[in-house]
Design a protein around this motif. Structure first.
Motif, short mmCIF file in Angstrom:
data_model
loop_
_atom_site.label_atom_id
_atom_site.label_comp_id
_atom_site.label_asym_id
_atom_site.label_seq_id
_atom_site.Cartn_x
_atom_site.Cartn_y
_atom_site.Cartn_z
N PRO A 238 12.36 9.55 -8.23
CA PRO A 238 12.67 8.55 -9.47
C PRO A 238 12.08 7.10 -7.66
O PRO A 238 13.14 7.78 -7.20
CB PRO A 238 13.79 9.42 -9.59
N ILE A 239 12.33 6.11 -9.00
CA ILE A 239 12.54 5.03 -7.94
C ILE A 239 13.34 3.33 -8.14
O ILE A 239 12.86 3.36 -10.00
CB ILE A 239 11.03 4.20 -7.77
N LEU B 77 6.01 3.04 -18.13
CA LEU B 77 6.10 3.45 -18.49
C LEU B 77 5.66 5.16 -18.37
O LEU B 77 5.73 6.09 -19.14
CB LEU B 77 5.21 3.12 -19.82
N GLN B 78 4.34 5.44 -17.29
CA GLN B 78 4.12 6.73 -16.61
C GLN B 78 5.10 7.36 -15.75
O GLN B 78 4.28 8.31 -15.24
CB GLN B 78 2.55 6.34 -16.93
N GLU B 79 6.13 6.39 -15.50
CA GLU B 79 6.66 6.85 -13.67
C GLU B 79 8.44 6.50 -14.17
O GLU B 79 8.49 5.84 -14.83
CB GLU B 79 5.93 6.35 -13.12
N PRO B 80 8.92 7.17 -13.43
CA PRO B 80 9.98 7.50 -13.18
C PRO B 80 10.43 6.03 -12.62
O PRO B 80 11.49 6.61 -11.20
CB PRO B 80 10.85 8.71 -12.84
N ILE B 81 9.44 4.78 -12.65
CA ILE B 81 10.22 3.84 -11.88
C ILE B 81 11.59 2.68 -12.55
O ILE B 81 11.09 2.07 -13.86
CB ILE B 81 8.93 3.19 -11.52
N LYS B 82 12.55 1.94 -12.05
CA LYS B 82 13.05 1.03 -12.68
C LYS B 82 13.30 -0.09 -12.38
O LYS B 82 13.44 0.54 -10.56
CB LYS B 82 14.25 1.58 -13.25
N THR B 83 13.28 -1.21 -12.11
CA THR B 83 13.40 -2.13 -11.49
C THR B 83 13.55 -3.51 -11.35
O THR B 83 13.40 -4.08 -13.19
CB THR B 83 11.67 -3.28 -10.51
N GLU C 265 0.64 -1.28 0.06
CA GLU C 265 0.28 0.53 0.04
C GLU C 265 0.45 1.19 0.15
O GLU C 265 0.92 2.15 -0.45
CB GLU C 265 -1.29 -0.01 1.74
N ASN C 266 1.88 1.22 0.35
CA ASN C 266 2.49 2.43 0.69
C ASN C 266 3.40 2.29 -0.55
O ASN C 266 3.77 3.62 -1.15
CB ASN C 266 3.98 2.17 1.47
N MET C 267 3.82 1.73 -1.18
CA MET C 267 4.23 1.32 -2.21
C MET C 267 3.70 2.07 -4.05
O MET C 267 3.75 3.08 -4.89
CB MET C 267 5.06 -0.17 -3.13
N LYS C 268 2.51 1.86 -3.52
CA LYS C 268 0.90 2.21 -4.33
C LYS C 268 1.12 4.01 -4.13
O LYS C 268 0.98 4.66 -5.27
CB LYS C 268 -0.15 2.46 -3.51
N ILE C 269 1.07 4.53 -3.03
CA ILE C 269 1.25 5.55 -3.03
C ILE C 269 2.92 6.36 -3.04
O ILE C 269 2.66 7.56 -4.70
CB ILE C 269 1.22 6.13 -1.48
N LEU C 270 3.57 5.68 -3.05
CA LEU C 270 4.97 6.11 -4.11
C LEU C 270 5.43 6.01 -5.19
O LEU C 270 5.59 7.14 -5.34
CB LEU C 270 6.01 5.25 -2.89
N SER C 271 4.65 5.27 -5.60
CA SER C 271 4.46 4.92 -6.95
C SER C 271 4.20 6.28 -7.78
O SER C 271 4.41 6.62 -9.02
CB SER C 271 4.33 3.36 -7.76
#
Length: 359
Positions: free
Chosen positions: A242-243, A322-328, A231-237
């Protein structure tokens, strides 16, 4: 002293005891690394598990405490074919058996680790017991072994309070789900001030901290168990920050986007797993330690695309959103122990925060 390894399927292996003096039930996995046994022992992602080392001789260079990946070893038990009683290396602080005794980690040597590995490969990760007691009747023992479940291990391995490492131009919040220390070291080397937070830290705390980026660490256990963290990750995303996420962090971010995870047959554990960057078609050798994987078919192509893929079995190894600055990524770019092929991904994270690898 004799020792016995009893697996959930009824196999019993007789060997020689070393290390701590206790009986322990855990989940058994195998690791294919030829070196780096201390880093394996101190990787929090192994919480709740015992490790079978496939390389036949373990302990030959002893233990250098500077190489620990956490404040203590987290494996439940250690299985080797042959233990080197005397380690030889100029950086050595102690021998491996002494280290295991200090931390009460039970070990068994003199067993056929190749055969045990084949069992796990064919039947999947299974529970087992390491003991110095000889059981004539296995019925009650096998019942206890079967009932064991790895649970609550993120809470066991995360830090208790936030703390700060390094000083630099970029402020990074590192979620500790059972983090290997080299993640923070790699960030500090790249001009980052890293604040390490416990796994249950509310997203609001991070958002109020004026950070330049967020790092999600590796960790143990079933990602679907971490309901509040997801749930916290949903908010942060959705924050626009950048994540960059590794291993368990990679899985948690996927779950936060509605994707699915599943348990693998025997997982990936070792320092020699090839992964392919689908953007460049270049293959890298990576360090890995995970039993769960993000299901490729669950990805929404409008939300994310596959970044890396495992060359051996085709499983998903990285996601670019694609819609957020997130790479994992599923593997370990901090690579301790292991090759440094993918350490450049930390430079990519610096770029995501507006800097460059020479900052």
């Amino acid at each position: 002293m004799k020792a016995y390894l009893i697996l959930e399927d009824g196999h019993v292996f007789e060997g020689e005891h070393f290390g701590g003096h206790k009986e322990v039930i855990s989940e058994f996995v195998f690791n294919t690394s030829m070196t780096g046994y201390l880093e394996v022992l101190t990787d929090p992602s192994y919480a709740g598990q015992s490790v079978v080392m496939t390389y036949p001789l373990i302990g030959n260079y002893g233990v250098c405490l500077e190489d620990q990946e956490s404040r203590q070893p987290y494996v439940e038990g250690f299985v080797v074919n042959e233990l080197a009683r005397l380690g030889s290396h100029f950086r050595k602080n102690m021998d491996l058996e002494e280290y295991l005794k200090q931390h009460d980690i039970v070990g068994i040597q003199g067993v056929d680790t190749r055969y045990i590995t084949k069992l796990i490969r064919n039947k999947g990760c299974m529970n087992g017991l390491i003991t110095t007691h000889h059981y004539d009747d296995l019925s009650d023992v096998l019942k206890r072994i079967h009932e064991y479940k790895v649970s609550g291990v993120v809470k066991q391995t995360t830090c208790c309070e936030p703390y700060v490492l390094g000083k630099g131009a970029y402020k990074v919040a590192l979620y500790d789900f059972g983090a290997k220390q080299n993640i923070a070291r790699e960030l500090v080397k790249r001009n980052c001030e890293v604040t390490v937070f416990p796994a249950d830290t509310p997203a609001k705390t991070i958002l109020e901290g004026h950070f330049d980026g967020i790092m999600l660490s590796n960790g143990p256990g079933d990602p679907e168990e971490c309901v509040d963290i997801i749930e916290n990750m949903k908010i942060l995303s959705q924050s626009g920050l950048p994540i960059f996420a590794i291993c368990l962090g990679h899985q948690l971010m996927a779950l936060a986007h509605g994707f699915q995870t599943e348990k693998m047959v025997y997982g990936h554990h070792g320092a020699n797993h090839p992964v392919k960057d689908l953007k460049t078609n270049r293959v890298y050798i990576s360090t890995q330690n995970h039993n769960y994987v993000v299901k490729e078919e669950s990805l929404d192509s409008q939300v994310a695309k596959i970044w890396f893929q495992n060359v051996n079995d085709g499983t998903l190894e990285g996601i670019e959103y694609l819609q957020e600055p997130i790479k994992t990524v599923q593997f370990h770019p901090e690579a301790c122990a292991g090759p440094l092929d993918t350490s450049y991904l930390f430079d990519e994270f610096i770029k995501m925060m507006g800097g460059n690898q020479n900052a």
